[in-house]
Scaffold this motif. Sequence first.
Motif, PDB file in Angstrom:
ATOM      1  N   GLY B  29      62.987 -18.351  53.840  1.00  0.00           N
ATOM      2  CA  GLY B  29      63.022 -19.761  54.204  1.00  0.00           C
ATOM      3  C   GLY B  29      62.149 -20.597  53.294  1.00  0.00           C
ATOM      4  N   TYR B  30      61.725 -21.755  53.802  1.00  0.00           N
ATOM      5  CA  TYR B  30      61.003 -22.718  52.983  1.00  0.00           C
ATOM      6  C   TYR B  30      59.713 -23.142  53.683  1.00  0.00           C
ATOM      7  N   PRO B  31      58.672 -22.348  53.494  1.00  0.00           N
ATOM      8  CA  PRO B  31      57.413 -22.658  54.179  1.00  0.00           C
ATOM      9  C   PRO B  31      56.692 -23.827  53.527  1.00  0.00           C
ATOM     10  N   SER B  32      55.832 -24.482  54.264  1.00  0.00           N
ATOM     11  CA  SER B  32      54.953 -25.488  53.675  1.00  0.00           C
ATOM     12  C   SER B  32      54.016 -24.825  52.671  1.00  0.00           C
ATOM     13  N   LEU B  33      53.714 -25.573  51.607  1.00  0.00           N
ATOM     14  CA  LEU B  33      52.878 -25.055  50.524  1.00  0.00           C
ATOM     15  C   LEU B  33      51.674 -25.968  50.318  1.00  0.00           C
ATOM     16  N   PHE B  34      50.564 -25.378  49.866  1.00  0.00           N
ATOM     17  CA  PHE B  34      49.306 -26.107  49.793  1.00  0.00           C
ATOM     18  C   PHE B  34      48.527 -25.730  48.532  1.00  0.00           C
ATOM     19  N   TRP B  35      47.723 -26.686  48.091  1.00  0.00           N
ATOM     20  CA  TRP B  35      46.648 -26.415  47.154  1.00  0.00           C
ATOM     21  C   TRP B  35      45.339 -26.861  47.798  1.00  0.00           C
ATOM     22  N   TYR B  36      44.387 -25.918  47.827  1.00  0.00           N
ATOM     23  CA  TYR B  36      43.036 -26.211  48.273  1.00  0.00           C
ATOM     24  C   TYR B  36      42.099 -26.107  47.079  1.00  0.00           C
ATOM     25  N   VAL B  37      40.975 -26.826  47.162  1.00  0.00           N
ATOM     26  CA  VAL B  37      39.992 -26.794  46.091  1.00  0.00           C
ATOM     27  C   VAL B  37      38.625 -26.456  46.694  1.00  0.00           C
ATOM     28  N   GLN B  38      37.882 -25.646  45.966  1.00  0.00           N
ATOM     29  CA  GLN B  38      36.532 -25.274  46.385  1.00  0.00           C
ATOM     30  C   GLN B  38      35.564 -25.634  45.274  1.00  0.00           C
ATOM     31  N   LEU B  47      43.654 -30.170  48.923  1.00  0.00           N
ATOM     32  CA  LEU B  47      43.862 -31.056  47.784  1.00  0.00           C
ATOM     33  C   LEU B  47      45.203 -31.771  47.920  1.00  0.00           C
ATOM     34  N   LEU B  48      46.268 -31.009  48.176  1.00  0.00           N
ATOM     35  CA  LEU B  48      47.581 -31.607  48.380  1.00  0.00           C
ATOM     36  C   LEU B  48      48.498 -30.594  49.041  1.00  0.00           C
ATOM     37  N   LYS B  49      49.624 -31.086  49.539  1.00  0.00           N
ATOM     38  CA  LYS B  49      50.575 -30.190  50.186  1.00  0.00           C
ATOM     39  C   LYS B  49      51.990 -30.729  50.053  1.00  0.00           C
ATOM     40  N   LYS B  56      56.973 -33.615  46.376  1.00  0.00           N
ATOM     41  CA  LYS B  56      55.849 -33.602  45.442  1.00  0.00           C
ATOM     42  C   LYS B  56      54.605 -34.020  46.197  1.00  0.00           C
ATOM     43  N   GLY B  57      53.599 -33.156  46.162  1.00  0.00           N
ATOM     44  CA  GLY B  57      52.302 -33.516  46.715  1.00  0.00           C
ATOM     45  C   GLY B  57      51.428 -34.065  45.599  1.00  0.00           C
ATOM     46  N   SER B  58      50.575 -35.044  45.937  1.00  0.00           N
ATOM     47  CA  SER B  58      49.691 -35.596  44.912  1.00  0.00           C
ATOM     48  C   SER B  58      48.402 -36.093  45.543  1.00  0.00           C
ATOM     49  N   ASN B  59      47.325 -36.006  44.754  1.00  0.00           N
ATOM     50  CA  ASN B  59      46.014 -36.449  45.225  1.00  0.00           C
ATOM     51  C   ASN B  59      45.041 -36.369  44.054  1.00  0.00           C
ATOM     52  N   LYS B  60      44.218 -37.357  43.892  1.00  0.00           N
ATOM     53  CA  LYS B  60      43.148 -37.372  42.876  1.00  0.00           C
ATOM     54  C   LYS B  60      43.685 -37.079  41.476  1.00  0.00           C
ATOM     55  N   GLY B  61      44.901 -37.464  41.184  1.00  0.00           N
ATOM     56  CA  GLY B  61      45.494 -37.244  39.865  1.00  0.00           C
ATOM     57  C   GLY B  61      46.182 -35.893  39.717  1.00  0.00           C
ATOM     58  N   PHE B  62      46.056 -35.040  40.720  1.00  0.00           N
ATOM     59  CA  PHE B  62      46.738 -33.752  40.716  1.00  0.00           C
ATOM     60  C   PHE B  62      48.115 -33.903  41.349  1.00  0.00           C
ATOM     61  N   THR B  70      62.764 -21.745  41.823  1.00  0.00           N
ATOM     62  CA  THR B  70      61.862 -20.819  41.142  1.00  0.00           C
ATOM     63  C   THR B  70      60.759 -20.321  42.065  1.00  0.00           C
ATOM     64  N   THR B  71      60.822 -20.648  43.328  1.00  0.00           N
ATOM     65  CA  THR B  71      59.786 -20.349  44.336  1.00  0.00           C
ATOM     66  C   THR B  71      58.393 -20.590  43.758  1.00  0.00           C
ATOM     67  N   SER B  72      58.193 -21.805  43.267  1.00  0.00           N
ATOM     68  CA  SER B  72      56.921 -22.112  42.615  1.00  0.00           C
ATOM     69  C   SER B  72      56.344 -23.418  43.133  1.00  0.00           C
ATOM     70  N   PHE B  73      55.045 -23.572  42.913  1.00  0.00           N
ATOM     71  CA  PHE B  73      54.330 -24.769  43.337  1.00  0.00           C
ATOM     72  C   PHE B  73      53.159 -24.944  42.370  1.00  0.00           C
ATOM     73  N   HIS B  74      53.463 -25.190  41.120  1.00  0.00           N
ATOM     74  CA  HIS B  74      52.447 -25.253  40.078  1.00  0.00           C
ATOM     75  C   HIS B  74      51.623 -26.531  40.180  1.00  0.00           C
ATOM     76  N   LEU B  75      50.332 -26.391  39.988  1.00  0.00           N
ATOM     77  CA  LEU B  75      49.411 -27.532  40.047  1.00  0.00           C
ATOM     78  C   LEU B  75      49.230 -28.104  38.651  1.00  0.00           C
ATOM     79  N   GLU B  76      49.305 -29.442  38.532  1.00  0.00           N
ATOM     80  CA  GLU B  76      49.156 -30.080  37.241  1.00  0.00           C
ATOM     81  C   GLU B  76      48.261 -31.304  37.338  1.00  0.00           C
TER      82      GLU B  76
END
Lengths: 113, 112
Positions: B29-38, B47-49, B56-62, B70-76
């Motif tokens: 399926g299609y789960p929610s995806l996240f980026w956290y920052v430490q 950071l974003l989700k 597209k998630g975005s926050n602080k320029g990320f 591609t089952t991907s969630f690359h941070l840029e």
Amino acid sequence: DAGITQSPRYKITETGRQVTLMCHQTWSHSYMFWYRQDLGHGLRLIYYSAAADITDKGEVPDGYVVSRSKTENFPLTLESATRSQTSVYFCASRETGVTDTQYFGPGTRLTVL
Amino acid sequence: GDSVTQMEGPVTLSEEAFLTINCTYTATGYPSLFWYVQYPGEGLQLLLKATKADDKGSNKGFEATYRKETTSFHLEKGSVQVSDSAVYFCARRTGNNRKLIWGLGTSLAVNP
């Protein structure tokens, strides 16, 4: 202060001693989590709780005990500390429902000698 | 089983360089995806989700885009700053919505 707090922030103990790490949150979030963070292993879930008096094991529960008699508190006890439990421990909480955001405490750095 | 795989670090960049941190996942399926920052000495923070495919998630320029093909969630980020030096964690929601599955984290160091 509002938020999620952990105490102590730093702890040094000896092998075989019992240690309790405290976690307190002021939001009344239903879910709470305990993680340990080790180099090369990322974050590993130890235990989690969906509500007061409801707890469940995570990936690495052996050697740890939790309780949750009140919604806001989720203490983690190492009944007989071992050197392999030297780590940084993070507590987190989140609300029930659609939101998935977990809110993390500042961590407790535990050293077992 | 379900997993999240991130590129290994550490990543070292100069200030104003372009950043990409790769993250791929396995899931039914299609789960929610996240980026956290430490940040150093702190706990993790969101950071974003993205909650569904093509979001597209975005926050602080990320930014990160949920790519189901591609089952991907690359941070840029287009131009990193020294203050972006931190460890970045990719995560996905589990099927029963109770927990997150975490990547191992990618350490980023930005030099002035």
